[in-house]
Design an enzyme around this catalytic site. Sequence first.
Site, short mmCIF file in Angstrom:
data_model
loop_
_atom_site.label_atom_id
_atom_site.label_comp_id
_atom_site.label_asym_id
_atom_site.label_seq_id
_atom_site.Cartn_x
_atom_site.Cartn_y
_atom_site.Cartn_z
CE1 TYR A 9 -0.19 2.94 7.33
CE2 TYR A 9 -1.06 3.49 9.50
CZ TYR A 9 -1.12 2.74 8.33
OH TYR A 9 -2.12 1.80 8.17
CG HIS A 64 -2.09 -0.87 1.12
ND1 HIS A 64 -3.24 -0.67 1.84
CD2 HIS A 64 -2.32 -1.95 0.34
CE1 HIS A 64 -4.14 -1.58 1.51
NE2 HIS A 64 -3.59 -2.38 0.61
N PRO A 117 -4.03 0.00 18.77
CG PRO A 117 -5.70 -1.50 18.24
CD PRO A 117 -5.12 -0.76 19.37
CE1 TYR A 140 -5.03 3.62 9.00
CE2 TYR A 140 -5.57 3.23 11.30
CZ TYR A 140 -4.81 2.95 10.19
OH TYR A 140 -3.81 2.01 10.26
CE LYS A 183 3.81 2.75 13.06
NZ LYS A 183 3.93 2.02 11.80
P1 FAS Z 1 1.94 -12.22 21.66
O1 FAS Z 1 1.01 -11.88 22.79
O2 FAS Z 1 1.44 -12.25 20.27
O3 FAS Z 1 2.59 -13.67 21.93
C1 FAS Z 1 2.98 -14.05 23.23
C2 FAS Z 1 2.91 -15.57 23.29
O4 FAS Z 1 3.39 -16.00 24.57
C3 FAS Z 1 1.48 -16.09 23.17
O5 FAS Z 1 1.42 -17.09 22.19
C4 FAS Z 1 1.15 -16.64 24.56
O6 FAS Z 1 0.31 -17.78 24.50
C5 FAS Z 1 2.53 -17.00 25.07
N1 FAS Z 1 2.65 -16.99 26.53
C6 FAS Z 1 2.08 -16.13 27.41
N2 FAS Z 1 2.45 -16.45 28.67
C7 FAS Z 1 3.28 -17.53 28.59
C8 FAS Z 1 3.99 -18.31 29.52
N3 FAS Z 1 3.92 -18.05 30.83
N4 FAS Z 1 4.75 -19.35 29.07
C9 FAS Z 1 4.83 -19.61 27.74
N5 FAS Z 1 4.18 -18.91 26.80
C10 FAS Z 1 3.41 -17.88 27.22
N6 FAS Z 1 -1.27 -4.93 16.66
C11 FAS Z 1 -1.38 -4.27 15.49
O7 FAS Z 1 -0.37 -3.77 14.99
N7 FAS Z 1 -2.60 -4.17 14.86
C12 FAS Z 1 -3.74 -4.74 15.39
O8 FAS Z 1 -4.82 -4.63 14.84
C13 FAS Z 1 -3.65 -5.42 16.60
N8 FAS Z 1 -4.77 -6.00 17.15
C14 FAS Z 1 -4.65 -6.66 18.35
C15 FAS Z 1 -5.78 -7.27 18.94
C16 FAS Z 1 -5.68 -7.93 20.18
C17 FAS Z 1 -6.90 -8.58 20.81
C18 FAS Z 1 -4.42 -7.99 20.83
C19 FAS Z 1 -4.29 -8.68 22.19
C20 FAS Z 1 -3.30 -7.40 20.25
C21 FAS Z 1 -3.40 -6.74 19.00
N9 FAS Z 1 -2.29 -6.15 18.38
C22 FAS Z 1 -2.39 -5.49 17.21
C23 FAS Z 1 -0.99 -6.23 18.99
C24 FAS Z 1 -0.41 -7.58 18.65
O9 FAS Z 1 -0.32 -7.70 17.27
C25 FAS Z 1 0.94 -7.68 19.33
O10 FAS Z 1 1.70 -6.51 19.15
C26 FAS Z 1 1.72 -8.89 18.88
O11 FAS Z 1 0.92 -10.02 19.09
C27 FAS Z 1 3.01 -8.93 19.70
O12 FAS Z 1 3.58 -10.16 19.52
P2 FAS Z 1 4.33 -10.90 20.75
O13 FAS Z 1 5.21 -9.91 21.42
O14 FAS Z 1 4.88 -12.15 20.16
O15 FAS Z 1 3.18 -11.21 21.81
C1 PHB Z 2 -5.91 -4.65 10.81
O1 PHB Z 2 -5.98 -4.87 9.59
O2 PHB Z 2 -6.22 -5.50 11.68
C2 PHB Z 2 -5.40 -3.31 11.28
C3 PHB Z 2 -4.82 -2.45 10.36
C4 PHB Z 2 -4.34 -1.21 10.80
C5 PHB Z 2 -4.47 -0.86 12.13
C6 PHB Z 2 -5.05 -1.73 13.05
C7 PHB Z 2 -5.51 -2.97 12.63
O3 PHB Z 2 -4.02 0.36 12.55
#
Ligand code: FAS
Ligand code: PHB
Length: 389
Positions: free
Chosen positions: A384, A72, A292, A200, A296
């Site tokens: 961005y 994009h 989100p 957005y 980032k």
């Molecule tokens: P993660 O949380 O992805 O991974 C951590 C892992 O550790 C998990 O698999 C968990 O099961 C495991 N774990 C936890 N405790 C443990 C333990 N005691 N022992 C062993 N394993 C354990 N970011 C965006 O940029 N855009 C979005 O739209 C967006 N939407 C999101 C929606 C939700 C509901 C959430 C919660 C986050 C969202 N995020 C979004 C942020 C998300 O993308 C995170 O930044 C990303 O998952 C970070 O990755 P990790 O640091 O690997 O953490």
């Molecule tokens: C998504 O596609 O899930 C998404 C994209 C951009 C954002 C947040 C979520 O800033």
Amino acid sequence: MRTQVAIIGGGPSGLLLAQLLHKEGVDTIVLERRTKEHVLSRIRAGVLEQGLVDMMRAAGTAERLDREGFKHDGTVLSFNDEIVRIDLAKHAGRPVTVYGQTEVTADLYAARESWGGETLFEVDDVELKGLDSDAPYVTFRHDGQDKRIDCDFIAGCDGFHGVSRKSIPENVRTEYEKVYPFGWLGILSETPPANHELIYANSSRGFALCSMRNAHLSRYYVQCELSDKVENWSDEAFWDELRRRIPQEVAETLVTGPSIEKSIAPLRSFVSEPMRWGRLFLCGDAAHIVPPTGAKGLNSAASDVYYLHQGLTRYYNDKDNEGIDRYSEKALARVWKVERFSWWMTSLLHRFPDQNPFDLKMQQAEIAFLQENEAAQHALANNYVGLPY
Ligand code: FAS
Ligand code: PHB
């Protein structure tokens, strides 16, 4: 068991770090609390910075990303029916790539399995020991047995609710937090995207986001009350609300369909300092969270992985400690700039319950300034697409 780097958490941070270290000949074991199926069932981020794409290529895991990811060159902000397109190519000279976090994680698991990397799923009672010694180790339960891994270092990639951050003594940690007074209700639908670029939207009824995963899979969000529940929202109610919040010309051509995933995520800004204590390094959501709105979360996890992979590689291959000794300082320097951008985008685009008419005028003026001012668009575009590592 023994390894060089024990990685807690089998999400994108842990897996990308493990794959990059493998490429450098550094041995790792990944401990994951859930099943692989559960990890891959999570619908999270959708927009990748070029830095993360480049690391996936360096890790040898970008073949599908390069084939299926959407580049994009712009993104759109709207204020009721006023539209501002931010030209990423013109202002920042590089695109973002639309490719789901779920796919990134699946590609990293496939690579780890292809060379026989050790990942232990459904581990319980993980405890990090000896962090302030030269001989750290991890104890945990797996397959009904008490187990231990001796290692040189531990990478805490276990997310916001993991055990790693809390393994740093409270009197060493400084935590910063802002909880936003609303959440995001998101749905995934097997429908064509509303627009070829993300939208957005700040409307009088609240924020909305039109995103996508591919030409046949769309991702949408509407700002909702913190107390809201998924069961309060039928698909029809969601589509009606989304149409009210996005520009009319987009609403008129919106293709709707049944949701295949529906969830509500809270929004918070959070940073825990330092990101290193002794032989433990925190990475990704274990150390910091962003709303989100700026796309980032995953991307700031990626920059942590970049710094930590560089530092550990220099330690093992060059017997040079500088990279790991400066990890926390370098990672946090970028993390705080990302926190600022994500907070700014969230403040700009959401309706806050305590917002007064003056606050609303400030949002409108900020959008009008973005519309008119190239320098303002330049600054947004460069944040961005991703600040340099
Ligand atoms: P993660 O949380 O992805 O991974 C951590 C892992 O550790 C998990 O698999 C968990 O099961 C495991 N774990 C936890 N405790 C443990 C333990 N005691 N022992 C062993 N394993 C354990 N970011 C965006 O940029 N855009 C979005 O739209 C967006 N939407 C999101 C929606 C939700 C509901 C959430 C919660 C986050 C969202 N995020 C979004 C942020 C998300 O993308 C995170 O930044 C990303 O998952 C970070 O990755 P990790 O640091 O690997 O953490
Ligand atoms: C998504 O596609 O899930 C998404 C994209 C951009 C954002 C947040 C979520 O800033």
